[in-house]
Each structure stands twice: as structure tokens, then as C-alpha cells.
Motif scaffolding. Structure first.
Motif, short mmCIF file in Angstrom:
data_model
loop_
_atom_site.label_atom_id
_atom_site.label_comp_id
_atom_site.label_asym_id
_atom_site.label_seq_id
_atom_site.Cartn_x
_atom_site.Cartn_y
_atom_site.Cartn_z
N GLU A 1 0.84 -1.21 0.00
CA GLU A 1 0.00 0.00 0.00
C GLU A 1 0.87 1.26 0.00
N GLY A 2 1.95 1.19 0.77
CA GLY A 2 2.86 2.34 0.84
C GLY A 2 3.50 2.66 -0.49
N LYS A 3 3.79 1.63 -1.28
CA LYS A 3 4.37 1.85 -2.61
C LYS A 3 3.41 2.63 -3.49
N LYS A 4 2.13 2.27 -3.45
CA LYS A 4 1.14 2.98 -4.26
C LYS A 4 1.06 4.44 -3.85
N ILE A 5 1.03 4.69 -2.54
CA ILE A 5 0.94 6.07 -2.05
C ILE A 5 2.22 6.83 -2.38
N PHE A 6 3.37 6.16 -2.23
CA PHE A 6 4.66 6.80 -2.53
C PHE A 6 4.74 7.22 -3.99
N GLU A 7 4.36 6.32 -4.89
CA GLU A 7 4.45 6.63 -6.31
C GLU A 7 3.48 7.72 -6.73
N ALA A 8 2.37 7.83 -6.02
CA ALA A 8 1.37 8.85 -6.38
C ALA A 8 1.73 10.22 -5.80
N ASN A 9 2.46 10.25 -4.68
CA ASN A 9 2.68 11.53 -3.99
C ASN A 9 4.14 11.91 -3.79
N ALA B 1 1.19 17.19 -10.02
CA ALA B 1 0.21 17.69 -9.05
C ALA B 1 0.80 17.80 -7.65
N ALA B 2 1.81 16.97 -7.32
CA ALA B 2 2.38 17.00 -5.97
C ALA B 2 2.99 18.36 -5.66
N CYS B 3 3.52 19.04 -6.68
CA CYS B 3 4.16 20.35 -6.45
C CYS B 3 3.33 21.53 -6.96
N HIS B 4 2.42 21.27 -7.89
CA HIS B 4 1.65 22.37 -8.49
C HIS B 4 0.17 22.32 -8.13
N GLY B 5 -0.24 21.28 -7.39
CA GLY B 5 -1.64 21.17 -6.99
C GLY B 5 -2.47 20.42 -8.01
N GLN B 6 -3.52 19.79 -7.54
CA GLN B 6 -4.39 18.99 -8.41
C GLN B 6 -5.03 19.84 -9.50
N GLU B 7 -5.26 21.11 -9.21
CA GLU B 7 -5.90 22.00 -10.19
C GLU B 7 -4.93 23.02 -10.77
N GLY B 8 -3.62 22.82 -10.53
CA GLY B 8 -2.63 23.75 -11.02
C GLY B 8 -2.55 25.03 -10.22
N GLN B 9 -3.15 25.03 -9.02
CA GLN B 9 -3.23 26.25 -8.23
C GLN B 9 -1.90 26.63 -7.57
N GLY B 10 -0.94 25.70 -7.56
CA GLY B 10 0.37 25.99 -6.99
C GLY B 10 0.45 25.62 -5.53
N THR B 11 1.49 24.88 -5.15
CA THR B 11 1.77 24.59 -3.73
C THR B 11 3.25 24.90 -3.52
N VAL B 12 4.09 23.90 -3.69
CA VAL B 12 5.53 24.16 -3.68
C VAL B 12 5.92 24.92 -4.94
N GLY B 13 5.40 24.46 -6.08
CA GLY B 13 5.66 25.12 -7.35
C GLY B 13 4.69 26.27 -7.58
N PRO B 14 4.90 27.05 -8.64
CA PRO B 14 4.06 28.23 -8.88
C PRO B 14 2.66 27.88 -9.37
#
Length: 398
Positions: free
Chosen positions: A30-38, A318-331
Motif C-alpha cells: 500500500e505504501g508503494k502505491k501512495i509513494f508513487e502517487a505523492n 500535481a504534488a508540487c503544483h496542486g491537483q488543479e494547477g493552483q500551486g503549492t511548492v511550485g508556482p
């Protein structure tokens, strides 16, 4: 009866251990799936990417620290935790996204279980890869050349070099001492023409500012038998510096011949040419990956390409830019402001080559050209969508 109870307890303990091992393995799956997705976008087990390598991180930090850091890394940094602050500084102050709202404690436990499982694999693989050579088998294989640093040489070699240096210094000191002892003993005799014209005299007076040992001495004496159509020449020797250079060139020529044509230690012209041609071939082969190369892509607009681009975006960006492109770590990718250009070709190059200094990894080794163009086109399609909690604008308005 006691023996029967003992057997039952042993069986129960065995079943418990088997069950816990199965649960731990299932947690890692289960951790592998979560790791690869996030996490896979920014982390690797063995190498630093955007974030640090994760191999054996549970041993260095502990499970409790990892849970806190994964939930909200910036809170841990602000608390003054030395390890968290050091990581933040080391990786260009690029904050790790907060997973407090998107991952549960159970999800984080699964990821840590996966990291533990992956951390153990390389050690096992290395243990299996060790091969003990058997006498008579494979002894003809050429040994690989290993470059040894000077400081790694045996102490005896270091001692030999040091002794040679000390002896050389002693010789120089001895010569200076004899020179200073005997020159005063000569008295005014050093000014005699015989001594002054000798090599020792010239060296002595060189230290006193007379450069005749290097430049020679010019005379006004004319050759008595050198008269050519009224043209005469002075009876001056060649300048000593010219002769010294001539002697040095002879020594250099002998060394050059030995180095290149006797011992074959250096590359001759033909070999140098082949090396340069190989380098040119490598440069030409990598020219298409030149970040400065001009590209003329047009943004894709068909639904299938955009859907494929969205899938790539959700998996990798999406991990850095957000699911909707709204920006988190990235712009924020939905406004009109761009840090590296907002044309599809600019976005294509940013995705392909990355911006490592700002934490943006290059994707050219993981995504095909078509996938990069699709995700670039999808990013352009996000313009003006105005998602909730969008990050403030960064860069220049396009």
C-alpha cells in the motif's frame, strides 16, 4: 496437559509472527502505491532529487519525526528542529508539500513501511552479488585500472618524497652557505677581469645587478676581416639568453622524443584527432537536447491529447503544483504570470530540462516528447480557471 498448552502457545506465537509479517508486507504494498502517487516526483531511495534520498531515513530520523515532517514540514522547520532546518537549507529552501489533509496517519505508516522494505533491498542485493574468486578460475581477466590519490599511497612512499625534499633543501642551503663563506675570502680579487669574466664571477655579479651573464657584453670592436661591400660587423657573441634557450630546446626535444616516440606515453596527432572526432560525435548526438535549440510546437487542442496530458500532470506534477494547477511548492499555473515563459515551447523546455536550482526536476528521461507536449498543452488549458486557494502570482505577465 501442560505440554499441550505449551504447544498451543508456541503455535499461536508462530501464527502471530506470520500474520504480522504478512501485515507489514501488505503495508509496504500500500505504501508503494501512495509513494508513487505523492512522493516519487521529488524523492528517490538512493539519490537526492528535489528532496533527499530516503534510504534508511527511518534509522536516521525515527518514525515519529517522519510522521510529523510528512504531515507538515514547515511546522517542523519553524519549530527550530535542527534536522528539518538543515534539510530546508540544503535543498534551496524548497518547502515540502503538507500532506496533513491528504494523507491519513495510516497512509503515512504505509509509506514508512515501504521505505523500510526498500532500504533493506540494496543490502541484500549487494550480499548476493559478492563473488569469491576461486584459484584457477577467471584469473586471466585483466584487472581494472584504479587511480590512487597521493594521500592514499603507502607511508613509505610519503616518507621517500619527504626525505628527497629535505635532501634537496639541504643541498641548496649548503651551496648558499659555501657561496657566502668563500666570496668574502676573495676580497678585491672578485673585481679582477679574469674572475669577473668566468662563469662563477658572472653569477656572483648577477646577484649584484650585473646581467651580462644573461644579456652578454656588447663591445665596439669590429671584425678586421669581415668587410662586405663596406658593411662591417661587430665582434659580439650571441646573447647568452639565446644560447640558453637553444640548449633548453635541445633538452626538450630529447624529452619529447622519449615521451611520444620511445615510451609512447602521449597521444600523437592521429590519436588526438580520433579523440576530438569522438568528442565531436558525442556533442552532435546530444545537440537535440540543447536547451537553446529553437522549437516550433503548437499547443494540442484535441480532447484525447489534453486528457493524456492531464493524466501525466496528475501523476507527476500535481504534488508540487496542486491537483488543479493552483500551486503549492511550485508556482500557480492558472494565472497569466510565468517565471520561464508562457508559450507552449517555453513550457515544453521547462518541463523537459527542468530548473534544478528552483527544485523543478527535468523530465526528459521519464517522459517522451509526445507526453511533454501533451502535458504542456494541458497546462495552457488551465489558464483562467481560477481554482480555490490559488498561489499568488510569480514572474512576469504574458
Amino acid at each position: 496437559m501442560m505440554k499441550s498448552k505449551k504447544n498451543i502457545l508456541t503455535l499461536a506465537a508462530g501464527l502471530f509472527l506470520l500474520g504480522s509479517g504478512h501485515v507489514q508486507a501488505q503495508d509496504a504494498v500500500e505504501g508503494k502505491k501512495i509513494f508513487e502517487a505523492n512522493c516519487k516526483v521529488c524523492h528517490s531511495m538512493d539519490a537526492d532529487v528535489v528532496g533527499p534520498a530516503l534510504k534508511d531515513v527511518h534509522e536516521r530520523r525515527g518514525d515519529e519525526w517522519l510522521v510529523k515532517f510528512i504531515k507538515n514540514s514547515q511546522e517542523v522547520v519553524k519549530s527550530g528542529d535542527k534536522d528539518a532546518v538543515a534539510l530546508f537549507e540544503k535543498f534551496n529552501k524548497v518547502p515540502m508539500p503538507s500532506f496533513e489533509g491528504s494523507l491519513s496517519d495510516e497512509d503515512i505508516a504505509h509509506v514508512i513501511a515501504y521505505i523500510k522494505e526498500e532500504s533493506d533491498k540494496p543490502a541484500e542485493a549487494e550480499a548476493e552479488a559478492v563473488v569469491v574468486p576461486v584459484a584457477g578460475e577467471g584469473t586471466n581477466a585483466p584487472a581494472a585500472e584504479v587511480e590512487v590519490a597521493f594521500m592514499d599511497l603507502p607511508p613509505l612512499v610519503h616518507f621517500t618524497f619527504a626525505l628527497a625534499g629535505v635532501i634537496l633543501l639541504l643541498i641548496v642551503a649548503l651551496l648558499i652557505m659555501f657561496f657566502r663563506m668563500f666570496v668574502p675570502m676573495l676580497g678585491d680579487g672578485i673585481y679582477d677581469e679574469d674572475f669577473r669574466s668566468s662563469f662563477a664571477g658572472k653569477v656572483l655579479f648577477l646577484f649584484r645587478g650585473d646581467a651580462s651573464v644573461v644579456m652578454g657584453k656588447v663591445t665596439d670592436q669590429i671584425h678586421s676581416n669581415h668587410d662586405f661591400d663596406g658593411i662591417q660587423e661587430y665582434d659580439n657573441d650571441l646573447p647568452p639568453w639565446w644560447k640558453y634557450m637553444f640548449y633548453v630546446s635541445i633538452v626538450f626535444a630529447i624529452g619529447y622524443m622519449l615521451y611520444y616516440h620511445v615510451f609512447y606515453a602521449g597521444a600523437l596527432q592521429a590519436e588526438e584527432y580520433e579523440i576530438e572526432m569522438q568528442q565531436a560525435a558525442l556533442f552532435a548526438a546530444s545537440a537535440e537536447n540543447d536547451p537553446n535549440a529553437v522549437t516550433n510546437y503548437e499547443p494540442l487542442t484535441d480532447a484525447a491529447a489534453l486528457e493524456s496530458g492531464k493524466s501525466v500532470f496528475m501523476t507527476n506534477c500535481a504534488a508540487c503544483h496542486g491537483q488543479e494547477g493552483q500551486g503549492t511548492v511550485g508556482p500557480n499555473l492558472t494565472d497569466e504570470y510565468w517565471l520561464h515563459g508562457g508559450d507552449v515551447n517555453d513550457i515544453f523546455k521547462t518541463v523537459k530540462f527542468g530548473v534544478p536550482a528552483k527544485g523543478m526536476v527535468p523530465w526528459q528521461g521519464k517522459l517522451s516528447q509526445d507526453q511533454i507536449l501533451e502535458v504542456s498543452s494541458y497546462i495552457l488549458s488551465l489558464q483562467g480557471t481560477n481554482p480555490a486557494n490559488a498561489k499568488e502570482p510569480q514572474g512576469e505577465k504574458m
